[in-house]
Design an enzyme around this catalytic site. Sequence first.
Site, PDB file in Angstrom:
ATOM      1  N   ARG A  13       2.008  16.648  -7.035  1.00  0.00           N
ATOM      2  CA  ARG A  13       1.473  15.508  -7.794  1.00  0.00           C
ATOM      3  C   ARG A  13       0.888  14.459  -6.835  1.00  0.00           C
ATOM      4  O   ARG A  13      -0.311  14.376  -6.670  1.00  0.00           O
ATOM      5  CB  ARG A  13       2.585  14.926  -8.695  1.00  0.00           C
ATOM      6  CG  ARG A  13       2.078  13.987  -9.778  1.00  0.00           C
ATOM      7  CD  ARG A  13       1.823  12.574  -9.327  1.00  0.00           C
ATOM      8  NE  ARG A  13       2.995  11.937  -8.732  1.00  0.00           N
ATOM      9  CZ  ARG A  13       2.941  10.774  -8.086  1.00  0.00           C
ATOM     10  NH1 ARG A  13       1.785  10.135  -7.945  1.00  0.00           N
ATOM     11  NH2 ARG A  13       4.028  10.229  -7.551  1.00  0.00           N
ATOM     12  N   ASP A  14       1.733  13.708  -6.169  1.00  0.00           N
ATOM     13  CA  ASP A  14       1.248  12.634  -5.308  1.00  0.00           C
ATOM     14  C   ASP A  14       0.438  13.213  -4.149  1.00  0.00           C
ATOM     15  O   ASP A  14      -0.576  12.642  -3.731  1.00  0.00           O
ATOM     16  CB  ASP A  14       2.451  11.830  -4.771  1.00  0.00           C
ATOM     17  CG  ASP A  14       2.084  10.444  -4.300  1.00  0.00           C
ATOM     18  OD1 ASP A  14       0.909  10.197  -4.014  1.00  0.00           O
ATOM     19  OD2 ASP A  14       2.991   9.593  -4.209  1.00  0.00           O
ATOM     20  N   HIS A 205      10.461   5.801  -1.658  1.00  0.00           N
ATOM     21  CA  HIS A 205       9.209   6.564  -1.707  1.00  0.00           C
ATOM     22  C   HIS A 205       8.226   5.837  -0.789  1.00  0.00           C
ATOM     23  O   HIS A 205       7.658   4.814  -1.174  1.00  0.00           O
ATOM     24  CB  HIS A 205       8.744   6.574  -3.177  1.00  0.00           C
ATOM     25  CG  HIS A 205       7.424   7.215  -3.452  1.00  0.00           C
ATOM     26  ND1 HIS A 205       7.312   8.365  -4.214  1.00  0.00           N
ATOM     27  CD2 HIS A 205       6.157   6.872  -3.123  1.00  0.00           C
ATOM     28  CE1 HIS A 205       6.031   8.692  -4.341  1.00  0.00           C
ATOM     29  NE2 HIS A 205       5.311   7.801  -3.697  1.00  0.00           N
ATOM     30  N   HIS A 207       4.847   5.673   1.617  1.00  0.00           N
ATOM     31  CA  HIS A 207       3.601   6.198   2.164  1.00  0.00           C
ATOM     32  C   HIS A 207       3.557   5.804   3.642  1.00  0.00           C
ATOM     33  O   HIS A 207       4.214   4.861   4.061  1.00  0.00           O
ATOM     34  CB  HIS A 207       2.410   5.673   1.353  1.00  0.00           C
ATOM     35  CG  HIS A 207       2.308   6.364   0.014  1.00  0.00           C
ATOM     36  ND1 HIS A 207       1.411   7.357  -0.253  1.00  0.00           N
ATOM     37  CD2 HIS A 207       3.054   6.238  -1.116  1.00  0.00           C
ATOM     38  CE1 HIS A 207       1.579   7.811  -1.487  1.00  0.00           C
ATOM     39  NE2 HIS A 207       2.583   7.138  -2.048  1.00  0.00           N
ATOM     40  N   CYS A 238      -2.954   7.322  -3.331  1.00  0.00           N
ATOM     41  CA  CYS A 238      -3.133   6.959  -4.730  1.00  0.00           C
ATOM     42  C   CYS A 238      -4.590   6.564  -4.944  1.00  0.00           C
ATOM     43  O   CYS A 238      -5.126   5.732  -4.206  1.00  0.00           O
ATOM     44  CB  CYS A 238      -2.203   5.795  -5.082  1.00  0.00           C
ATOM     45  SG  CYS A 238      -2.449   5.218  -6.768  1.00  0.00           S
ATOM     46  N   ASN A 247       1.940  10.512   2.090  1.00  0.00           N
ATOM     47  CA  ASN A 247       3.371  10.264   1.943  1.00  0.00           C
ATOM     48  C   ASN A 247       4.097  10.654   3.233  1.00  0.00           C
ATOM     49  O   ASN A 247       3.543  11.351   4.085  1.00  0.00           O
ATOM     50  CB  ASN A 247       3.941  11.135   0.807  1.00  0.00           C
ATOM     51  CG  ASN A 247       3.491  10.676  -0.557  1.00  0.00           C
ATOM     52  OD1 ASN A 247       2.362  10.883  -0.944  1.00  0.00           O
ATOM     53  ND2 ASN A 247       4.378  10.034  -1.288  1.00  0.00           N
TER      54      ASN A 247
HETATM   55  P1  HMG Z   1      -6.857   3.950 -20.914  1.00  0.00           P
HETATM   56  O1  HMG Z   1      -8.288   4.306 -20.662  1.00  0.00           O
HETATM   57  O2  HMG Z   1      -6.498   2.505 -21.032  1.00  0.00           O
HETATM   58  O3  HMG Z   1      -6.248   4.773 -22.127  1.00  0.00           O
HETATM   59  O4  HMG Z   1      -6.022   4.608 -19.712  1.00  0.00           O
HETATM   60  P2  HMG Z   1      -6.505   4.679 -23.687  1.00  0.00           P
HETATM   61  O5  HMG Z   1      -5.181   4.769 -24.331  1.00  0.00           O
HETATM   62  O6  HMG Z   1      -7.398   3.525 -24.002  1.00  0.00           O
HETATM   63  O7  HMG Z   1      -7.312   6.032 -23.976  1.00  0.00           O
HETATM   64  C1  HMG Z   1      -8.608   6.237 -23.457  1.00  0.00           C
HETATM   65  C2  HMG Z   1      -8.898   7.731 -23.368  1.00  0.00           C
HETATM   66  O8  HMG Z   1      -7.951   8.356 -22.492  1.00  0.00           O
HETATM   67  C3  HMG Z   1      -8.767   8.446 -24.699  1.00  0.00           C
HETATM   68  O9  HMG Z   1      -9.685   9.534 -24.652  1.00  0.00           O
HETATM   69  C4  HMG Z   1      -7.386   9.013 -24.672  1.00  0.00           C
HETATM   70  O10 HMG Z   1      -7.238  10.165 -25.452  1.00  0.00           O
HETATM   71  C5  HMG Z   1      -7.241   9.381 -23.194  1.00  0.00           C
HETATM   72  P3  HMG Z   1     -11.158   9.452 -25.306  1.00  0.00           P
HETATM   73  O11 HMG Z   1     -10.897   9.042 -26.734  1.00  0.00           O
HETATM   74  O12 HMG Z   1     -11.896   8.388 -24.526  1.00  0.00           O
HETATM   75  O13 HMG Z   1     -11.689  10.821 -25.121  1.00  0.00           O
HETATM   76  N1  HMG Z   1      -5.834   9.392 -22.737  1.00  0.00           N
HETATM   77  C6  HMG Z   1      -5.209  10.465 -22.244  1.00  0.00           C
HETATM   78  N2  HMG Z   1      -5.616  11.727 -22.017  1.00  0.00           N
HETATM   79  C7  HMG Z   1      -4.713  12.591 -21.510  1.00  0.00           C
HETATM   80  N3  HMG Z   1      -3.432  12.238 -21.187  1.00  0.00           N
HETATM   81  C8  HMG Z   1      -2.996  10.992 -21.387  1.00  0.00           C
HETATM   82  C9  HMG Z   1      -3.906  10.045 -21.944  1.00  0.00           C
HETATM   83  N4  HMG Z   1      -3.785   8.747 -22.267  1.00  0.00           N
HETATM   84  C10 HMG Z   1      -4.976   8.357 -22.762  1.00  0.00           C
HETATM   85  N5  HMG Z   1      -1.746  10.674 -21.040  1.00  0.00           N
HETATM   86  C11 HMG Z   1      -3.987   5.527 -18.777  1.00  0.00           C
HETATM   87  C12 HMG Z   1      -4.618   4.407 -19.623  1.00  0.00           C
HETATM   88  C13 HMG Z   1      -2.586   5.111 -18.447  1.00  0.00           C
HETATM   89  C14 HMG Z   1      -4.026   6.800 -19.576  1.00  0.00           C
HETATM   90  C15 HMG Z   1      -4.850   5.688 -17.502  1.00  0.00           C
HETATM   91  O14 HMG Z   1      -4.945   4.450 -16.899  1.00  0.00           O
HETATM   92  C16 HMG Z   1      -4.262   6.679 -16.539  1.00  0.00           C
HETATM   93  O15 HMG Z   1      -4.226   7.877 -16.784  1.00  0.00           O
HETATM   94  N6  HMG Z   1      -3.771   6.192 -15.372  1.00  0.00           N
HETATM   95  C17 HMG Z   1      -3.082   7.041 -14.434  1.00  0.00           C
HETATM   96  C18 HMG Z   1      -3.360   6.617 -13.046  1.00  0.00           C
HETATM   97  C19 HMG Z   1      -2.622   7.505 -12.088  1.00  0.00           C
HETATM   98  O16 HMG Z   1      -2.318   8.653 -12.372  1.00  0.00           O
HETATM   99  N7  HMG Z   1      -2.344   6.935 -10.899  1.00  0.00           N
HETATM  100  C20 HMG Z   1      -1.653   7.660  -9.863  1.00  0.00           C
HETATM  101  C21 HMG Z   1      -0.212   7.876 -10.150  1.00  0.00           C
HETATM  102  S1  HMG Z   1       0.830   6.492  -9.778  1.00  0.00           S
HETATM  103  C22 HMG Z   1       1.150   6.631  -8.083  1.00  0.00           C
HETATM  104  O17 HMG Z   1       0.568   7.460  -7.418  1.00  0.00           O
HETATM  105  C23 HMG Z   1       2.236   5.786  -7.477  1.00  0.00           C
HETATM  106  C24 HMG Z   1       3.529   6.563  -7.206  1.00  0.00           C
HETATM  107  O18 HMG Z   1       3.298   7.676  -6.367  1.00  0.00           O
HETATM  108  C25 HMG Z   1       4.586   5.643  -6.545  1.00  0.00           C
HETATM  109  C26 HMG Z   1       4.014   4.865  -5.364  1.00  0.00           C
HETATM  110  O19 HMG Z   1       3.509   5.487  -4.417  1.00  0.00           O
HETATM  111  O20 HMG Z   1       4.129   3.625  -5.408  1.00  0.00           O
HETATM  112  C27 HMG Z   1       4.143   7.082  -8.506  1.00  0.00           C
HETATM  113 MG    MG Z   2       3.156   7.569  -4.203  1.00  0.00          MG
END
Ligand code: HMG
Ligand code: MG
Length: 267
Positions: A13-14, A205, A207, A238, A247
């Site tokens: 994932r990450d 966690h 990086h 990210c 990481n």
């Molecule tokens: P949004 O655009 O505000 O969502 O995104 P929405 O609810 O307004 O929906 C818009 C569109 O997205 C719609 O589709 C939904 O169906 C679709 P459309 O009608 O336009 O075709 N949608 C989805 N599709 C599939 N799966 C879903 C989903 N939700 C909505 N779950 C949202 C909001 C949260 C979805 C978006 O901002 C997003 O996906 N963000 C994820 C970002 C991400 O993955 N970042 C990396 C992970 S975090 C990280 O790495 C940190 C960590 O490692 C710890 C650290 O290091 O600190 C964990």
């Molecule tokens: Mg991370």
Amino acid sequence: MSERVHIVEVSPRDGLQNESVFVVTEDKLELITRLIDSGVRCIEAAAFVSPKWVPQMADAAELCARLPSAEDCRFPVLVPNLQGYRRATDCGVREIAVFSAASEAFSLKNTNAGIEDSLERLREVCKQARHDGIAVRGYVSTVLGCPYQGKVDVRKVVEVAVKLHAMGCYQISLGDTIGTGTPKAARDMLLAVAAEIPMPALAVHFHDTYGQALANVFACLEAGVRTVDASVSGTGGCPYAQGAGGNLATEDLVYALHGMGFDTGID
Ligand code: HMG
Ligand code: MG
């Protein structure tokens, strides 16, 4: 018998989410199989986030349907909202990880929602998970710095961690998303959270942007943490945290832990 440090492997994932070239499902599964073969027992396999936001995770459903059946191995997946939760549980996922942040600016960039709104979404997810008997891990990002707002108040880290814990997250992983933390800051932050949440329910966690990750782990081990996230080969980053390095590398962590007399179960 030596004391166990639990490693949560986050490479599928990450580790991969920020790769610009799509890694085919077959290769992701090969990575996961090899991790299992080397003794890893908790592997964050995928993210059910929007594929428009993170195209690399678009095959999450296919991947989860084809995960190897390894006894006593857990495969949590990242879930941002109820839609992601339903996609995940539809393909048999039994454990999820939800994520929020200690920085308002990062929360907005990463999830299109401020901290309170993101927590509101996650509250619904946790409620449903509790009803369905699905285990939930929680992340707080930007615990030691934010790419947009710089300094992060440790009180905000504690507040968000406490809220996630109260929602039912069995463990809170404290994420130094951009790797700006240093050992003393990491230890102080961990101890501040541990004043409110028992240490066994915490993980770290890191990086490794500035080469501090292993030193930060060492400081946090001394403070009592026993669960550490890592990503094989130091992959990771990210998409919504510019400048975030990879990481902490799992193999370096395992090497250090074994050298210190800890057991990890990993070869
Ligand atoms: P949004 O655009 O505000 O969502 O995104 P929405 O609810 O307004 O929906 C818009 C569109 O997205 C719609 O589709 C939904 O169906 C679709 P459309 O009608 O336009 O075709 N949608 C989805 N599709 C599939 N799966 C879903 C989903 N939700 C909505 N779950 C949202 C909001 C949260 C979805 C978006 O901002 C997003 O996906 N963000 C994820 C970002 C991400 O993955 N970042 C990396 C992970 S975090 C990280 O790495 C940190 C960590 O490692 C710890 C650290 O290091 O600190 C964990
Ligand atoms: Mg991370």
